[in-house]
Each structure stands twice: as C-alpha cells, then as structure tokens.
Design an enzyme around this catalytic site. Structure first.
Site, PDB file in Angstrom:
ATOM      1  N   ASP A  67      46.513 -78.106  49.058  1.00  0.00           N
ATOM      2  CA  ASP A  67      47.169 -77.974  49.751  1.00  0.00           C
ATOM      3  C   ASP A  67      47.289 -78.671  51.147  1.00  0.00           C
ATOM      4  O   ASP A  67      47.130 -78.983  52.172  1.00  0.00           O
ATOM      5  CB  ASP A  67      48.238 -76.763  50.207  1.00  0.00           C
ATOM      6  CG  ASP A  67      47.492 -76.255  50.319  1.00  0.00           C
ATOM      7  OD1 ASP A  67      46.380 -75.644  50.110  1.00  0.00           O
ATOM      8  OD2 ASP A  67      47.774 -75.469  50.780  1.00  0.00           O
ATOM      9  N   HIS A 269      49.930 -73.321  58.960  1.00  0.00           N
ATOM     10  CA  HIS A 269      49.828 -72.869  58.106  1.00  0.00           C
ATOM     11  C   HIS A 269      50.485 -71.250  57.956  1.00  0.00           C
ATOM     12  O   HIS A 269      50.485 -70.520  57.255  1.00  0.00           O
ATOM     13  CB  HIS A 269      48.707 -72.242  57.683  1.00  0.00           C
ATOM     14  CG  HIS A 269      48.393 -72.311  56.198  1.00  0.00           C
ATOM     15  ND1 HIS A 269      48.233 -71.424  55.284  1.00  0.00           N
ATOM     16  CD2 HIS A 269      47.979 -73.398  55.751  1.00  0.00           C
ATOM     17  CE1 HIS A 269      47.850 -71.753  54.002  1.00  0.00           C
ATOM     18  NE2 HIS A 269      47.517 -73.106  54.007  1.00  0.00           N
TER      19      HIS A 269
END
Length: 313
Positions: A67, A269
């Site tokens: 990611d 995040h």
C-alpha cells in the site's frame, strides 16, 4: 511550501481513501515537488490535481508494503510519456531497486530519464544548500523509515534604508548584500552584509512518519518539528490491536507530537473501519492531548505560510 495528500488510507483502498501517497510542494523554494510513498493508483489521484509528474524530482519510500509502493512502476513509466527528462532520485529501504528493476525488465519498460537509487540507512540521506533530510528506523513489522525534512535558515531581509544611509547605491550591490556577500563601494568603504540585513529566518521542519507503533524514534524525528505527519490506523478503543500490527492510535500520535514539542500534527493512514461520521471523534480524541491536530483526507491541502499551518478547505 504546501502539502497535498493523494492517499490517506491504511492497508488497501476504500471508497473514501486511496493508499498512501503524499506530495511536498517546494515550488517556491526550488521549483520542484517531492513525493512520499506511492501506493496503488497514485498516478490516478494526481490526475485530479495540478501536480505535474515531471516536476517530481525525488520520491521517498518509507517501507516496502504494497500500500506504499504498488503505484511506483506505473507512475515511473507514465512520467516518461508526460515529458519527464530530468533525473529522478528514489530513496527507500533495501530491496526497492531490485523490485523496480525486475518490474521493468519483465515488462520491457523503457524510461526517458535516469533514476538514481539511494538505499536508505539511518542518518542523513540528502543535503544541499537548502535542505537536510535525515531518517531513522521506526517500529513496524518490516523495516520502515521516518523522514525529517529540515529547511536550512533563510537569509535575513535586507534593511534597504540602512544600506542607503551607508552609501550603497540602488542596483546589483543591494542584491549582493541581501545574499550575504560583503561589498566594497567606489570610495573604498566596505559594507558588511550582517550590518544591513536582519537575522536569518528559521526554516521549517517537517516529519513524515511511515507505519509505526508508538516509539522513541518517532519522537526523536518529530522533535521541535513544525509539522508532524503521523499514522492513526487505530483509535483508543482498538489500542490492543495497534502495537501487535505495528501501528499507532490517534491518541498515541498526539502523545508523540506533544512529547516531541512539535507545533502541528496531521493524522494520516486512517483505517477503513472509520467512516466519515467517525472522523470528528477521532480528531477530537487527539486534540484532547495535542490541540493543534488535523486529520488528512484524500486531496487535503495544507500550506505553511508565515510560520503558520493553514488548511485549505
């Protein structure tokens, strides 16, 4: 200096958040852009902004989880088609060059510009006359680095009235004094730059932390920073999961900023478990510990202006 978030999610993309990517716009400072991490579909996110891929001169990768890197091969390839010719420097942990090289070899990808790979280790990874970038290992499930970007002191403003009083004529000599150079007038008199300029201005400090649980390295990198970007994958209700997965809560991020004497904190995040209506509570929990907290969404923009962080809403 401006910050723009291209991906603020955790682990995998969701309808609200793409995977990790952050742009540091240094257009006024050096006419270029730096990219931190490049999750899947980062180049698609760029299409919705004014960012020009050929302006990106450096990419800093925190760690090699998908990611944070799966958007790299596509972006690097497209940069060629978009007129990129200047060298791009790619900073990251051991293994990054091997992965990129293998991807290009298998896909027969040809670039129109050179890539310089810098394998990151703790310490200073880049320095020039304007900036110093240093890094330390954080505490995640694989090697992950945080970056501290320090702008070197800026020359103080020229006090024109004082220079003219000393007999300096209008013209290029004023520019030399402003740039820190002493000059000699036609009459032989020396005028020192320090006598006609204000003290140097402190540059900004930005800390970009990759995935990490609460740790001392995060605090060291964040010490006295103007802006700390810290992951907040979990909240206090799921704190028992955070450390075991190598991640932090919003409250732990706020503790890092407070204990490091930072000025501003941007939470990043964010897990897809947090829906849009959960964000206010997520932010308020952090603000109880560190009032100057913000939360980043995809395409959020922040500007550092006159020593103040401004959110573009």
């Amino acid at each position: 200096m401006q910050l723009q978030f291209l991906g603020t999610g955790a682990g995998m993309p969701s309808k609200e958040r793409n995977t990790s990517a952050l742009v540091l716009k240094l257009l006024e400072e050096r006419g270029t852009v730096w990219l931190f991490d490049c999750g899947e579909a980062t180049q698609h996110q760029i299409l919705h902004t004014t960012i020009r891929p050929r302006k990106i001169e450096k990419i800093f990768i925190t760690h090699l989880h998908g990611d944070h890197i799966f958007g790299l091969p596509g972006f690097l390839s497209s940069r060629s088609f978009l007129g990129g010719e200047d060298t791009l420097t790619l900073y990251g942990p051991k293994g990054l060059k091997e992965w990129i090289t293998a991807s290009f070899n298998v896909s027969k990808t040809h670039l129109t510009y050179p890539i310089e790979f810098v394998e990151v280790q703790e310490g200073v990874v880049f320095e020039d006359e304007q900036f110093v970038v240093s890094t330390q290992l954080l505490e995640h499930v694989i090697p992950c680095y945080g970056y501290r970007i320090e702008q070197k002191p800026l020359p103080g403003e020229l006090i024109i009235e004082k220079a003219i009083e000393l007999g300096v004529p209008k013209g290029p000599l004023l520019g030399k004094l402003k740039n820190g150079n002493d000059i000699v007038l036609e009459n032989g008199q020396t005028v020192l730059s320090k006598d006609v300029t204000a003290p140097p201005k402190k540059g900004f400090i930005i800390t970009v932390l990759g995935d990490t649980k609460y740790c001392e390295s995060a605090k060291t990198l964040s010490e006295n920073a103007d802006i700390v970007l810290h992951e907040a994958t979990f909240d206090h209700k799921t704190e028992h999961l955070a450390a075991s997965y190598g991640h932090s809560t919003n409250v732990e991020a706020a503790r890092v900023a407070k204990e490091a004497n930072a000025r501003n904190l941007i939470l990043n995040h964010i897990s897809s478990r947090f829906l849009p209506h959960d964000l206010e509570a997520l932010l308020n929990e952090a603000k109880e510990i560190f009032p100057n907290s913000f939360i980043a969404n995809d395409f959020s923009q922040f500007e550092w202006k006159n020593s103040e962080l401004l959110e573009d809403k």
